[in-house]
Each structure stands twice: as C-alpha cells, then as structure tokens.
Motif scaffolding. Structure first.
Motif, PDB file in Angstrom:
ATOM      1  N   ALA A 186      -3.810  22.545 -10.566  1.00 53.01           N
ATOM      2  CA  ALA A 186      -4.762  23.560 -10.110  1.00 53.01           C
ATOM      3  C   ALA A 186      -5.733  23.848 -11.238  1.00 53.01           C
ATOM      4  O   ALA A 186      -5.337  24.004 -12.398  1.00 53.01           O
ATOM      5  CB  ALA A 186      -4.041  24.841  -9.690  1.00 53.01           C
ATOM      6  N   VAL A 187      -7.009  23.909 -10.903  1.00 53.86           N
ATOM      7  CA  VAL A 187      -8.048  24.318 -11.847  1.00 53.86           C
ATOM      8  C   VAL A 187      -8.654  25.617 -11.337  1.00 53.86           C
ATOM      9  O   VAL A 187      -9.033  25.721 -10.163  1.00 53.86           O
ATOM     10  CB  VAL A 187      -9.145  23.244 -11.978  1.00 53.86           C
ATOM     11  N   LEU A 188      -8.707  26.615 -12.206  1.00 54.32           N
ATOM     12  CA  LEU A 188      -9.319  27.890 -11.858  1.00 54.32           C
ATOM     13  C   LEU A 188     -10.719  27.957 -12.448  1.00 54.32           C
ATOM     14  O   LEU A 188     -10.898  27.851 -13.657  1.00 54.32           O
ATOM     15  CB  LEU A 188      -8.475  29.062 -12.367  1.00 54.32           C
ATOM     16  N   GLU A 189     -11.702  28.157 -11.582  1.00 56.30           N
ATOM     17  CA  GLU A 189     -13.101  28.220 -11.996  1.00 56.30           C
ATOM     18  C   GLU A 189     -13.520  29.651 -12.347  1.00 56.30           C
ATOM     19  O   GLU A 189     -14.569  29.849 -12.963  1.00 56.30           O
ATOM     20  CB  GLU A 189     -13.988  27.657 -10.880  1.00 56.30           C
ATOM     21  N   TRP A 190     -12.727  30.618 -11.939  1.00 58.94           N
ATOM     22  CA  TRP A 190     -12.953  32.017 -12.309  1.00 58.94           C
ATOM     23  C   TRP A 190     -11.588  32.692 -12.365  1.00 58.94           C
ATOM     24  O   TRP A 190     -10.670  32.293 -11.653  1.00 58.94           O
ATOM     25  CB  TRP A 190     -13.880  32.712 -11.314  1.00 58.94           C
ATOM     26  N   ASP A 233       2.114  26.901  -6.744  1.00 62.73           N
ATOM     27  CA  ASP A 233       2.964  26.695  -7.923  1.00 62.73           C
ATOM     28  C   ASP A 233       2.661  25.372  -8.628  1.00 62.73           C
ATOM     29  O   ASP A 233       3.525  24.481  -8.696  1.00 62.73           O
ATOM     30  CB  ASP A 233       4.431  26.742  -7.514  1.00 62.73           C
ATOM     31  N   PRO A 234       1.473  25.209  -9.179  1.00 57.82           N
ATOM     32  CA  PRO A 234       1.098  23.930  -9.797  1.00 57.82           C
ATOM     33  C   PRO A 234       1.958  23.602 -11.009  1.00 57.82           C
ATOM     34  O   PRO A 234       2.429  24.492 -11.719  1.00 57.82           O
ATOM     35  CB  PRO A 234      -0.364  24.158 -10.208  1.00 57.82           C
ATOM     36  N   GLU A 235       2.150  22.308 -11.216  1.00 57.65           N
ATOM     37  CA  GLU A 235       2.863  21.851 -12.412  1.00 57.65           C
ATOM     38  C   GLU A 235       1.978  21.946 -13.652  1.00 57.65           C
ATOM     39  O   GLU A 235       2.471  22.115 -14.763  1.00 57.65           O
ATOM     40  CB  GLU A 235       3.325  20.409 -12.224  1.00 57.65           C
ATOM     41  N   VAL A 236       0.671  21.785 -13.427  1.00 59.53           N
ATOM     42  CA  VAL A 236      -0.311  21.899 -14.509  1.00 59.53           C
ATOM     43  C   VAL A 236      -1.398  22.858 -14.044  1.00 59.53           C
ATOM     44  O   VAL A 236      -1.921  22.720 -12.931  1.00 59.53           O
ATOM     45  CB  VAL A 236      -0.933  20.531 -14.867  1.00 59.53           C
ATOM     46  N   LEU A 237      -1.723  23.824 -14.892  1.00 60.99           N
ATOM     47  CA  LEU A 237      -2.752  24.802 -14.566  1.00 60.99           C
ATOM     48  C   LEU A 237      -3.843  24.731 -15.624  1.00 60.99           C
ATOM     49  O   LEU A 237      -3.564  24.840 -16.828  1.00 60.99           O
ATOM     50  CB  LEU A 237      -2.155  26.212 -14.523  1.00 60.99           C
ATOM     51  N   ILE A 238      -5.078  24.515 -15.175  1.00 58.93           N
ATOM     52  CA  ILE A 238      -6.218  24.403 -16.084  1.00 58.93           C
ATOM     53  C   ILE A 238      -7.160  25.577 -15.837  1.00 58.93           C
ATOM     54  O   ILE A 238      -7.583  25.813 -14.696  1.00 58.93           O
ATOM     55  CB  ILE A 238      -6.949  23.068 -15.891  1.00 58.93           C
ATOM     56  N   LEU A 239      -7.463  26.300 -16.897  1.00 60.28           N
ATOM     57  CA  LEU A 239      -8.382  27.427 -16.822  1.00 60.28           C
ATOM     58  C   LEU A 239      -9.734  26.972 -17.347  1.00 60.28           C
ATOM     59  O   LEU A 239      -9.849  26.555 -18.501  1.00 60.28           O
ATOM     60  CB  LEU A 239      -7.861  28.602 -17.655  1.00 60.28           C
ATOM     61  N   SER A 240     -10.761  27.047 -16.496  1.00 55.79           N
ATOM     62  CA  SER A 240     -12.076  26.525 -16.875  1.00 55.79           C
ATOM     63  C   SER A 240     -13.176  27.333 -16.204  1.00 55.79           C
ATOM     64  O   SER A 240     -13.912  26.819 -15.361  1.00 55.79           O
ATOM     65  CB  SER A 240     -12.175  25.040 -16.482  1.00 55.79           C
ATOM     66  N   PRO A 241     -13.312  28.627 -16.567  1.00 52.53           N
ATOM     67  CA  PRO A 241     -14.320  29.465 -15.913  1.00 52.53           C
ATOM     68  C   PRO A 241     -15.737  28.941 -16.134  1.00 52.53           C
ATOM     69  O   PRO A 241     -16.090  28.491 -17.227  1.00 52.53           O
ATOM     70  CB  PRO A 241     -14.133  30.829 -16.584  1.00 52.53           C
ATOM     71  N   CYS A 242     -16.536  29.020 -15.091  1.00 52.46           N
ATOM     72  CA  CYS A 242     -17.919  28.569 -15.146  1.00 52.46           C
ATOM     73  C   CYS A 242     -18.689  29.372 -16.199  1.00 52.46           C
ATOM     74  O   CYS A 242     -18.689  30.603 -16.175  1.00 52.46           O
ATOM     75  CB  CYS A 242     -18.563  28.742 -13.779  1.00 52.46           C
ATOM     76  N   GLY A 243     -19.312  28.661 -17.140  1.00 49.18           N
ATOM     77  CA  GLY A 243     -20.114  29.309 -18.167  1.00 49.18           C
ATOM     78  C   GLY A 243     -19.356  29.736 -19.404  1.00 49.18           C
ATOM     79  O   GLY A 243     -19.969  30.228 -20.355  1.00 49.18           O
ATOM     80  N   ASP A 277     -13.368  23.678 -21.638  1.00 51.12           N
ATOM     81  CA  ASP A 277     -14.700  24.267 -21.716  1.00 51.12           C
ATOM     82  C   ASP A 277     -15.419  24.094 -20.380  1.00 51.12           C
ATOM     83  O   ASP A 277     -15.900  23.010 -20.047  1.00 51.12           O
ATOM     84  CB  ASP A 277     -15.474  23.577 -22.841  1.00 51.12           C
ATOM     85  N   GLY A 278     -15.481  25.185 -19.600  1.00 51.26           N
ATOM     86  CA  GLY A 278     -16.104  25.116 -18.286  1.00 51.26           C
ATOM     87  C   GLY A 278     -17.614  25.172 -18.322  1.00 51.26           C
ATOM     88  O   GLY A 278     -18.272  24.905 -17.320  1.00 51.26           O
ATOM     89  N   GLY A 313     -13.306  20.771 -26.878  1.00 53.14           N
ATOM     90  CA  GLY A 313     -13.439  20.629 -25.437  1.00 53.14           C
ATOM     91  C   GLY A 313     -12.247  21.134 -24.657  1.00 53.14           C
ATOM     92  O   GLY A 313     -12.377  21.533 -23.506  1.00 53.14           O
ATOM     93  N   TRP A 314     -11.076  21.141 -25.256  1.00 51.88           N
ATOM     94  CA  TRP A 314      -9.868  21.578 -24.552  1.00 51.88           C
ATOM     95  C   TRP A 314      -8.835  22.028 -25.565  1.00 51.88           C
ATOM     96  O   TRP A 314      -8.839  21.601 -26.720  1.00 51.88           O
ATOM     97  CB  TRP A 314      -9.301  20.444 -23.695  1.00 51.88           C
ATOM     98  N   GLN A 315      -7.936  22.871 -25.131  1.00 49.43           N
ATOM     99  CA  GLN A 315      -6.815  23.317 -25.961  1.00 49.43           C
ATOM    100  C   GLN A 315      -5.693  23.786 -25.048  1.00 49.43           C
ATOM    101  O   GLN A 315      -5.950  24.296 -23.943  1.00 49.43           O
ATOM    102  CB  GLN A 315      -7.214  24.472 -26.884  1.00 49.43           C
ATOM    103  N   PRO A 316      -4.444  23.650 -25.468  1.00 52.22           N
ATOM    104  CA  PRO A 316      -3.357  24.307 -24.744  1.00 52.22           C
ATOM    105  C   PRO A 316      -3.508  25.831 -24.861  1.00 52.22           C
ATOM    106  O   PRO A 316      -4.028  26.323 -25.867  1.00 52.22           O
ATOM    107  CB  PRO A 316      -2.100  23.829 -25.463  1.00 52.22           C
ATOM    108  N   LEU A 317      -3.077  26.551 -23.846  1.00 49.00           N
ATOM    109  CA  LEU A 317      -3.137  28.004 -23.928  1.00 49.00           C
ATOM    110  C   LEU A 317      -2.206  28.491 -25.022  1.00 49.00           C
ATOM    111  O   LEU A 317      -2.528  29.425 -25.779  1.00 49.00           O
ATOM    112  CB  LEU A 317      -2.735  28.642 -22.602  1.00 49.00           C
TER     113      LEU A 317
END
Length: 318
Positions: A186-190, A233-243, A277-278, A313-317
């Motif tokens: 799952a990728v969250l855009e906001w 319940d995603p196995e991988v969750l990516i947080l990438s808010p627009c902007g 980085d969204g 460009g990316w990092q673990p939480l």
C-alpha cells in the motif's frame, strides 16, 4: 522558442529533451534539474503549505467551500495558485506547459487559460498534460516533444524508459517467484486524511514485483478509512505524500503513529514501513517515474533488488 513550464514534471521532460536553455519561466514547484531554479517563478500557492497534512487539507477544503465528502466534483472550482501575469507578459512565451490532472497539486489549464486571456498581444500555445497511467505519461512526453520539435528524441527516451522498466519487472518477478507470492503493498499519497495512491502508482508497484492494494491503475487517488487500511493489512507500507520530501514525510508520520490501529498493521509490526520522496518521485509524472519504480523495488527487496539508489530518495521509517 521561448518555453514557460508551470508543471514540475513537464520541466523535467523539457530538460530530458535537451531544451533546458529554451526555458524562460517556471512554476514555484519546478526545481529539477537544479539549473532551472534560477528562472523566474511565475506561480505561488494561496494557502500555507508549510504545515502538516491535516492543516493543508483543511485549508484546501475551506477554500473549496466544502467538507471532505469523497465527492471530488466539489473541488472542480478550486484554484489554490496565482500566476504572475505581469511577469508572464514580460517573458513573451511561445509555449506554456501545464496540466489538467489535479488542480490541487499544480497550476491547472484553467488557471493558465485565465491568465492568457489577460495578456496583451500574445497568443502562446498551451500544451496541457493529463496523465492517469504510465502510457499517458509517455504520450505526454510525445506531445511535449512534438511541440518543441523534438519528437524523435521523445520516442527514443520513451523506448529507453520502457526497457528499463521491463528489466526491473523481470528482475523483481524472479524475486517474487522465489518468495512464492508478491508482497501486498500500500502506498499512501496523503496521511491526514488517509489517501491511497492511484493513477500510475499501482503500475509502478507491479513493475517492482508487488501486489498493489487500496488503489487501482488509471484512477484518481482514493480517500480511505483506517478500517479499510486495517482490513487491507499490507505487508509493505510506503508513505509518499504529494509534495513532501522524506524528512517532511517523517514529521507527518507521527500523525499515523498516534492512531490506535497503527500498531495492528502487519507492515508496522514487521518494520516494513518506508518513506519515499513524494515530491520528486512517485507523484511527479515525468521521467523519474522509472526511478520511482526502482525506489519501490528497493523498499520491497532491499539490496537483492540490485539497485544503488540515493539515500535522500527513500528511507525506512525506523
């Protein structure tokens, strides 16, 4: 030819086509490649963007005169950007690049058309991009290339991007087969309120060897509830808010961690929450969508993906 780009992804297309020196103006969001940053910025937001997800959402909803109902038609009259018409007049552009995809994310064709009506003696060509899928992004690159007299260069770029994505797909398919099944992603855009990542992002997830959940290719990003996130319940969750860049995303991640359902998610329990980085990648519909797919692959497969990527460009939480 004098070009004004009011869309960050279009600016990157212009640069990839070798026309950076023809740019005379940009939007406040156009920051890549770095050499465009000396150009005059012709737009500015009319809301305070230096606040958290919830604060920005509240301002947008107030400006639109509506509460969050899930009805995107309520946002059609929204304009949260102002264009510097006097400076636009001075720059005398032959071509203006803009978009129709999202009036919240960037200066829209409606904003540009209104500004052009106020210009004196100028009739610039407006090229408006409208991507929903990766195929639309490639078609937009063709349209920009045609407008700038660089169609052959655009076709060559598209072929190279598609080849790179196909190589990534094959590499990640082998990793997924070795695992037995593709990880649910799952990728969250906001982040507040929650929004899944739609449009081209599910395609990027698939290229990276994942199974997208909570979103569908070619469709606008959907608002989702915490119950829906918990059920997926995603196995991988990516947080990438627009902007948002990585560090700003990390600040807003605290909003999620305060929710009672956060610790119930498999991705959280297993330490598989990542920040991408969204602003520069997933939500910027230009050449770096290829790198965006590679960033997702790195989050899914780690070093096994065989992709050296910059830490910013990316990092673990955690």
């Amino acid at each position: 030819m004098r070009i004004v780009s009011l869309l960050a992804s279009a600016t990157e297309m212009v640069a990839a086509l070798g026309c950076t020196e023809q740019l005379v103006g940009r939007s406040h969001e156009c920051d890549y490649p770095p050499e465009v940053q000396h150009l005059p910025a012709l737009s500015r937001p009319v809301i305070d963007i230096n606040t958290n997800s919830a604060g920005i959402d509240a301002q947008v909803r107030q400006l639109a005169g509506t509460r969050r109902t899930g009805d995107e038609a309520a946002l059609q009259a929204l304009s949260i950007y102002q264009i510097d018409i006097a400076r636009l007049q001075e720059l005398q552009p032959d071509v203006i690049l803009t978009q129709t995809q999202c009036e919240v994310c960037a200066v829209s064709e409606r904003d540009v058309s209104e500004a052009v009506r106020q210009l004196t003696g100028l009739q610039p060509r407006i090229v408006s991009l409208a991507p929903y899928r990766l195929s639309d992004v490639w078609e937009d690159l063709r349209r920009v290339g045609a407008a700038l007299g660089r169609l052959a260069e655009a076709e060559a770029l598209i072929a190279s991007y598609q080849q790179r994505l196909e190589e990534l797909r094959q590499r990640c398919a082998r990793l997924s087969a070795g695992r037995g099944q593709a990880p649910r992603v799952a990728v969250l855009e906001w982040l507040d309120p929650l929004m899944g990542a739609g449009n081209w992002t599910p395609e990027l997830i698939a290229y990276a060897g994942g199974e997208p959940v909570l979103s569908a290719s070619g469709q606008h990003a959907p608002w989702i509830s915490w119950d829906e996130l918990r059920q997926a319940d995603p196995e991988v969750l990516i947080l990438s808010p627009c902007g948002f860049d990585v560090e700003r995303t990390r600040q807003d991640a605290a909003l999620l961690e305060q929710h009672s359902a956060w610790s119930e998610l498999q991705a959280v329990r297993e330490g598989r929450v990542y920040l991408i980085d969204g602003n520069h990648y997933l939500n910027r519909s230009g050449p770096r969508l290829v790198e965006s797919a590679e960033l997702i692959a790195r989050a899914l497969w780690g070093e096994d993906a065989g992709i050296p990527l910059p830490a910013e460009g990316w990092q673990p939480l955690r």
